[in-house]
Design a protein around this motif. Structure first.
Motif, PDB file in Angstrom:
ATOM      1  N   PHE A  33       0.664  -1.266   0.035  1.00 22.96           N
ATOM      2  CA  PHE A  33      -0.068  -0.126   0.053  1.00 22.96           C
ATOM      3  C   PHE A  33       0.862   1.279  -0.182  1.00 22.96           C
ATOM      4  CE2 PHE A  33      -3.652  -2.877   0.823  1.00 22.96           C
ATOM      5  CZ  PHE A  33      -4.667  -2.167   0.474  1.00 22.96           C
ATOM      6  N   GLU A  36       2.084   1.688  -3.849  1.00 24.98           N
ATOM      7  CA  GLU A  36       1.087   1.767  -4.501  1.00 24.98           C
ATOM      8  C   GLU A  36       0.257   2.790  -4.382  1.00 24.98           C
ATOM      9  OE1 GLU A  36       1.192  -0.375  -7.413  1.00 24.98           O
ATOM     10  OE2 GLU A  36       2.677  -1.297  -6.847  1.00 24.98           O
ATOM     11  N   GLU A  37      -0.260   3.443  -3.318  1.00 27.51           N
ATOM     12  CA  GLU A  37      -1.161   4.357  -3.075  1.00 27.51           C
ATOM     13  C   GLU A  37      -0.639   5.452  -2.553  1.00 27.51           C
ATOM     14  OE1 GLU A  37      -3.853   6.466  -3.525  1.00 27.51           O
ATOM     15  OE2 GLU A  37      -4.226   4.114  -4.194  1.00 27.51           O
ATOM     16  N   PHE A  58      -5.904   7.152   5.072  1.00 25.42           N
ATOM     17  CA  PHE A  58      -5.966   7.858   3.995  1.00 25.42           C
ATOM     18  C   PHE A  58      -6.186   9.184   4.325  1.00 25.42           C
ATOM     19  CE2 PHE A  58      -6.268   3.213   3.125  1.00 25.42           C
ATOM     20  CZ  PHE A  58      -5.751   3.165   1.820  1.00 25.42           C
ATOM     21  N   ARG A 133      -3.125  -6.195  -3.470  1.00 27.90           N
ATOM     22  CA  ARG A 133      -3.195  -5.539  -4.658  1.00 27.90           C
ATOM     23  C   ARG A 133      -4.545  -5.422  -5.097  1.00 27.90           C
ATOM     24  NH1 ARG A 133       2.058  -4.241  -6.279  1.00 27.90           N
ATOM     25  NH2 ARG A 133       3.755  -5.702  -5.423  1.00 27.90           N
ATOM     26  N   HIS A 136      -6.696  -3.122  -3.038  1.00 27.85           N
ATOM     27  CA  HIS A 136      -5.979  -1.874  -3.465  1.00 27.85           C
ATOM     28  C   HIS A 136      -6.705  -1.320  -4.708  1.00 27.85           C
ATOM     29  CE1 HIS A 136      -3.422   1.161  -5.410  1.00 27.85           C
ATOM     30  NE2 HIS A 136      -3.865   1.878  -4.395  1.00 27.85           N
ATOM     31  N   GLN A 137      -6.882  -2.482  -5.633  1.00 28.89           N
ATOM     32  CA  GLN A 137      -7.368  -2.086  -7.004  1.00 28.89           C
ATOM     33  C   GLN A 137      -8.844  -1.820  -6.777  1.00 28.89           C
ATOM     34  OE1 GLN A 137      -8.006  -5.243  -9.987  1.00 28.89           O
ATOM     35  NE2 GLN A 137      -6.446  -4.119 -10.996  1.00 28.89           N
ATOM     36  N   TRP A 139     -10.500  -0.869  -4.170  1.00 32.57           N
ATOM     37  CA  TRP A 139     -10.638   0.587  -3.507  1.00 32.57           C
ATOM     38  C   TRP A 139     -10.295   1.898  -4.470  1.00 32.57           C
ATOM     39  CZ3 TRP A 139      -7.372   4.510  -2.656  1.00 32.57           C
ATOM     40  CH2 TRP A 139      -7.846   5.517  -2.056  1.00 32.57           C
ATOM     41  N   ARG A 140      -9.292   1.581  -5.125  1.00 32.80           N
ATOM     42  CA  ARG A 140      -8.930   2.757  -5.932  1.00 32.80           C
ATOM     43  C   ARG A 140      -9.794   3.114  -7.227  1.00 32.80           C
ATOM     44  NH1 ARG A 140      -6.843   7.610  -6.966  1.00 32.80           N
ATOM     45  NH2 ARG A 140      -5.111   7.276  -5.525  1.00 32.80           N
ATOM     46  N   TYR A 143     -12.789   4.846  -5.579  1.00 29.85           N
ATOM     47  CA  TYR A 143     -12.392   6.166  -5.280  1.00 29.85           C
ATOM     48  C   TYR A 143     -12.333   6.970  -6.623  1.00 29.85           C
ATOM     49  CZ  TYR A 143      -9.534  10.195  -3.998  1.00 29.85           C
ATOM     50  OH  TYR A 143      -8.997  11.267  -3.774  1.00 29.85           O
ATOM     51  N   ASP A 144     -11.824   6.513  -7.509  1.00 32.91           N
ATOM     52  CA  ASP A 144     -11.829   7.013  -8.984  1.00 32.91           C
ATOM     53  C   ASP A 144     -13.072   7.524  -9.408  1.00 32.91           C
ATOM     54  OD1 ASP A 144      -8.958   7.335  -8.786  1.00 32.91           O
ATOM     55  OD2 ASP A 144      -8.674   5.645 -10.353  1.00 32.91           O
TER      56      ASP A 144
END
Length: 158
Positions: A33, A36-37, A58, A133, A136-137, A139-140, A143-144
């Motif tokens: 994390f 990557e973030e 975050f 990962r 995270h993917q 979550w991202r 988020y996006d």
């Protein structure tokens, strides 16, 4: 919370022993994390002497949330818990543990991640860094897009 109670997994949701947290794996998840973030502001353990949970803070959250946190526990048995909570009071979880209500790998949806609505997780991988990962993917992507609607809709991430 007693030391023998798995952190973050309510007793009624667990039908088997998951063992103690695996701190070296939690450290490797922290590195994933942090690498990557860019929105990870802090990545610390709940205790220096007896770490049981990795807490990722975050600087922003999904949608209208100003901040969010992922609380992560990886157990020596391979069971895990990735629990999201944010400043809007929304929660969701990707879990892997034996339980009486859903598949071993499952997802508790937002807004409050209740046990009775858990469904099969879209995360099929089991290697810790790949699970990290994948979470995270997902979550991202949420988020996006600013939306929690597709958190558990990927095909075998990452």
């Amino acid at each position: 919370m007693p030391d023998d109670q798995p952190i973050g997994i309510p007793v009624g949701e667990l039908t088997g022993d998951v063992g103690p947290p695996d701190v070296p794996i939690l450290r490797s998840i922290r590195r994933v994390f942090q690498h990557e973030e860019p929105l990870v502001d802090d990545a610390s353990f709940d205790s220096v002497l007896l770490p049981r949970e990795l807490q990722l803070q975050f600087t922003d959250g999904i949608g209208t949330a100003d901040t969010c946190r992922l609380d992560i526990t990886w157990f020596r048995s391979g069971a895990y818990r990735f629990h999201y909570t944010d400043s809007e009071g929304r929660n969701w979880r990707f879990d892997r543990h034996p339980n009486p209500h859903s598949p071993e790998r499952h997802f508790h949806p937002p807004p409050d991640a209740p046990a009775h609505t858990a469904s099969a997780s879209c995360i099929d991988v089991v290697e810790p860094s790949l699970v990290a990962r994948a979470v995270h993917q997902l979550w991202r992507r949420a988020y996006d897009t600013g939306s929690l609607a597709e958190l558990n809709t990927a095909t075998n991430p990452p």
